[in-house]
Design an enzyme around this catalytic site. Sequence first.
Site, PDB file in Angstrom:
ATOM      1  N   GLY A  12      18.887  13.369  -3.829  1.00 36.37           N
ATOM      2  CA  GLY A  12      18.510  13.177  -5.887  1.00 36.37           C
ATOM      3  C   GLY A  12      18.027  12.587  -6.089  1.00 36.37           C
ATOM      4  O   GLY A  12      18.048  11.770  -6.510  1.00 36.37           O
ATOM      5  N   ASN A  88      23.147   9.284  -2.619  1.00 33.28           N
ATOM      6  CA  ASN A  88      22.837   9.385  -3.300  1.00 33.28           C
ATOM      7  C   ASN A  88      23.032  10.028  -5.133  1.00 33.28           C
ATOM      8  O   ASN A  88      23.392   9.877  -5.786  1.00 33.28           O
ATOM      9  CB  ASN A  88      21.560   8.706  -4.391  1.00 33.28           C
ATOM     10  N   SER A 140      31.106   4.105  -7.182  1.00 33.69           N
ATOM     11  CA  SER A 140      31.324   3.410  -8.596  1.00 33.69           C
ATOM     12  C   SER A 140      32.470   2.849  -9.190  1.00 33.69           C
ATOM     13  O   SER A 140      33.226   3.193  -7.866  1.00 33.69           O
ATOM     14  CB  SER A 140      31.136   5.020  -9.586  1.00 33.69           C
ATOM     15  N   TYR A 153      35.780  12.610 -10.498  1.00 35.52           N
ATOM     16  CA  TYR A 153      34.992  12.281 -10.232  1.00 35.52           C
ATOM     17  C   TYR A 153      35.308  10.627  -9.635  1.00 35.52           C
ATOM     18  O   TYR A 153      35.028  10.087  -8.544  1.00 35.52           O
ATOM     19  CB  TYR A 153      33.627  11.525 -11.381  1.00 35.52           C
ATOM     20  N   LYS A 157      34.275   9.570  -5.620  1.00 33.25           N
ATOM     21  CA  LYS A 157      34.215   7.939  -5.451  1.00 33.25           C
ATOM     22  C   LYS A 157      34.850   7.265  -4.803  1.00 33.25           C
ATOM     23  O   LYS A 157      34.977   6.717  -4.291  1.00 33.25           O
ATOM     24  CB  LYS A 157      33.772   7.361  -7.058  1.00 33.25           C
TER      25      LYS A 157
HETATM   26  P1  NAD Z   1      21.453  11.283 -12.730  1.00 37.56           P
HETATM   27  O1  NAD Z   1      21.879  12.636 -13.111  1.00 37.56           O
HETATM   28  O2  NAD Z   1      20.012  11.006 -13.585  1.00 37.56           O
HETATM   29  O3  NAD Z   1      20.503  11.756 -11.084  1.00 37.56           O
HETATM   30  C1  NAD Z   1      21.421  12.098 -10.269  1.00 37.56           C
HETATM   31  C2  NAD Z   1      20.119  12.931  -9.256  1.00 37.56           C
HETATM   32  O4  NAD Z   1      20.752  13.509  -8.337  1.00 37.56           O
HETATM   33  C3  NAD Z   1      18.685  13.825  -9.759  1.00 37.56           C
HETATM   34  O5  NAD Z   1      17.658  13.677  -9.108  1.00 37.56           O
HETATM   35  C4  NAD Z   1      19.395  15.382  -9.448  1.00 37.56           C
HETATM   36  O6  NAD Z   1      18.322  16.612  -9.805  1.00 37.56           O
HETATM   37  C5  NAD Z   1      20.153  14.799  -8.044  1.00 37.56           C
HETATM   38  N1  NAD Z   1      21.701  15.713  -7.845  1.00 37.56           N
HETATM   39  C6  NAD Z   1      22.255  16.630  -8.750  1.00 37.56           C
HETATM   40  N2  NAD Z   1      22.855  17.913  -8.075  1.00 37.56           N
HETATM   41  C7  NAD Z   1      21.816  18.009  -7.327  1.00 37.56           C
HETATM   42  C8  NAD Z   1      22.454  19.117  -6.643  1.00 37.56           C
HETATM   43  N3  NAD Z   1      23.413  20.123  -6.331  1.00 37.56           N
HETATM   44  N4  NAD Z   1      21.599  19.171  -5.436  1.00 37.56           N
HETATM   45  C9  NAD Z   1      20.767  17.639  -5.090  1.00 37.56           C
HETATM   46  N5  NAD Z   1      19.977  16.905  -5.464  1.00 37.56           N
HETATM   47  C10 NAD Z   1      20.595  16.861  -7.182  1.00 37.56           C
HETATM   48  O7  NAD Z   1      22.385  10.182 -11.692  1.00 37.56           O
HETATM   49  P2  NAD Z   1      21.861   8.897 -11.383  1.00 37.56           P
HETATM   50  O8  NAD Z   1      22.297   8.462 -12.982  1.00 37.56           O
HETATM   51  O9  NAD Z   1      20.652   8.348 -11.079  1.00 37.56           O
HETATM   52  O10 NAD Z   1      22.925   8.672 -10.711  1.00 37.56           O
HETATM   53  C11 NAD Z   1      22.609   8.003  -9.349  1.00 37.56           C
HETATM   54  C12 NAD Z   1      24.016   8.668  -8.313  1.00 37.56           C
HETATM   55  O11 NAD Z   1      24.356   6.976  -8.817  1.00 37.56           O
HETATM   56  C13 NAD Z   1      25.163   9.118  -8.758  1.00 37.56           C
HETATM   57  O12 NAD Z   1      25.501   9.288  -6.948  1.00 37.56           O
HETATM   58  C14 NAD Z   1      26.085   8.493  -9.729  1.00 37.56           C
HETATM   59  O13 NAD Z   1      27.686   9.345 -10.090  1.00 37.56           O
HETATM   60  C15 NAD Z   1      25.779   7.288  -8.818  1.00 37.56           C
HETATM   61  N6  NAD Z   1      26.323   6.008 -10.252  1.00 37.56           N
HETATM   62  C16 NAD Z   1      25.526   6.430 -11.367  1.00 37.56           C
HETATM   63  C17 NAD Z   1      26.152   5.395 -12.343  1.00 37.56           C
HETATM   64  C18 NAD Z   1      25.310   5.091 -13.360  1.00 37.56           C
HETATM   65  O14 NAD Z   1      25.649   4.704 -14.346  1.00 37.56           O
HETATM   66  N7  NAD Z   1      23.876   6.146 -13.689  1.00 37.56           N
HETATM   67  C19 NAD Z   1      27.475   4.501 -12.190  1.00 37.56           C
HETATM   68  C20 NAD Z   1      28.237   4.606 -11.566  1.00 37.56           C
HETATM   69  C21 NAD Z   1      27.356   5.197 -10.120  1.00 37.56           C
END
Ligand code: NAD
Length: 243
Positions: A12, A88, A140, A153, A157
Amino acid sequence: MKLKNKVVLITGSTRGIGKSMALAFAKKGAKVIINGRHPDLDPEFQEALSDLSADYQYLSADLMQSNLKDFAKTAWDLYGKIDILVNNAGINRDKMLIGMRDDDFDQVIDLDLRVPFFLTKAIIKKMNRERSGCIINMTSIVGIHGNAGQANYAAAKAGLIGFTKAAAREAALRHIRVNAIAPGMIDTDMTEKLSDRVKENILKQIPLARLGQTDEIAKTAIFLAQNDYITGQTIVVDGGMTI
Ligand code: NAD
């Protein structure tokens, strides 16, 4: 671990945190395998990678629809190895528990927990033969502290944190390290969709009084990849939100 010429697979990684990580690893001279669901990588991202003279491959796959053993084999064969796997890719489907549909639960558990579990299993088998490797799981702070409206979620996590610790204990025998990163609120598409009222409330809870930036998570991944004496840990990067 020196990162030059190491191979890193980031699931991702076409936007948000994963994209920042891909650019950060490329800057360090690593070979990067980028994964996303679209058939092609967006031209702007390609340009950013070219500006860094990055050595990269794009592997298009929807991980919820893919055979993860086949995906792991295809990814491994691109460069003949994978030194670092970053689990990720993640989604959220937020709803209060009493209104949460089975599908909201199943999809989040599938991408955020089941995919990292089976992808790590497939890659670690191959890393075992090399007797080295590094795995980084994106969890997270919600997996540590819980959050109303995110029972699915939080469960996924939290599961990933337990998985990280168990896998770290097993894999240490073969010099493979397994760690996790637990971000707070990072400025990405995932948090962009929150209402202004929710965002304001969250900001009030962050001592550093701002959302985190994706490159601040990428730096943490680089740190974990480079430090050979850290395993089984979950590094919180949240601007003090959970002090
Ligand atoms: P985002 O939604 O911006 O990006 C998620 C990525 O995952 C994208 O590139 C998307 O194309 C890909 N994806 C989604 N479904 C998919 C699938 N079925 N197959 C392959 N790829 C897939 O999210 P983000 O904010 O960059 O988050 C990245 C990671 O960090 C995630 O695991 C999220 O749970 C974690 N996270 C994010 C935050 C935040 O505040 N943004 C906080 C805690 C944890």
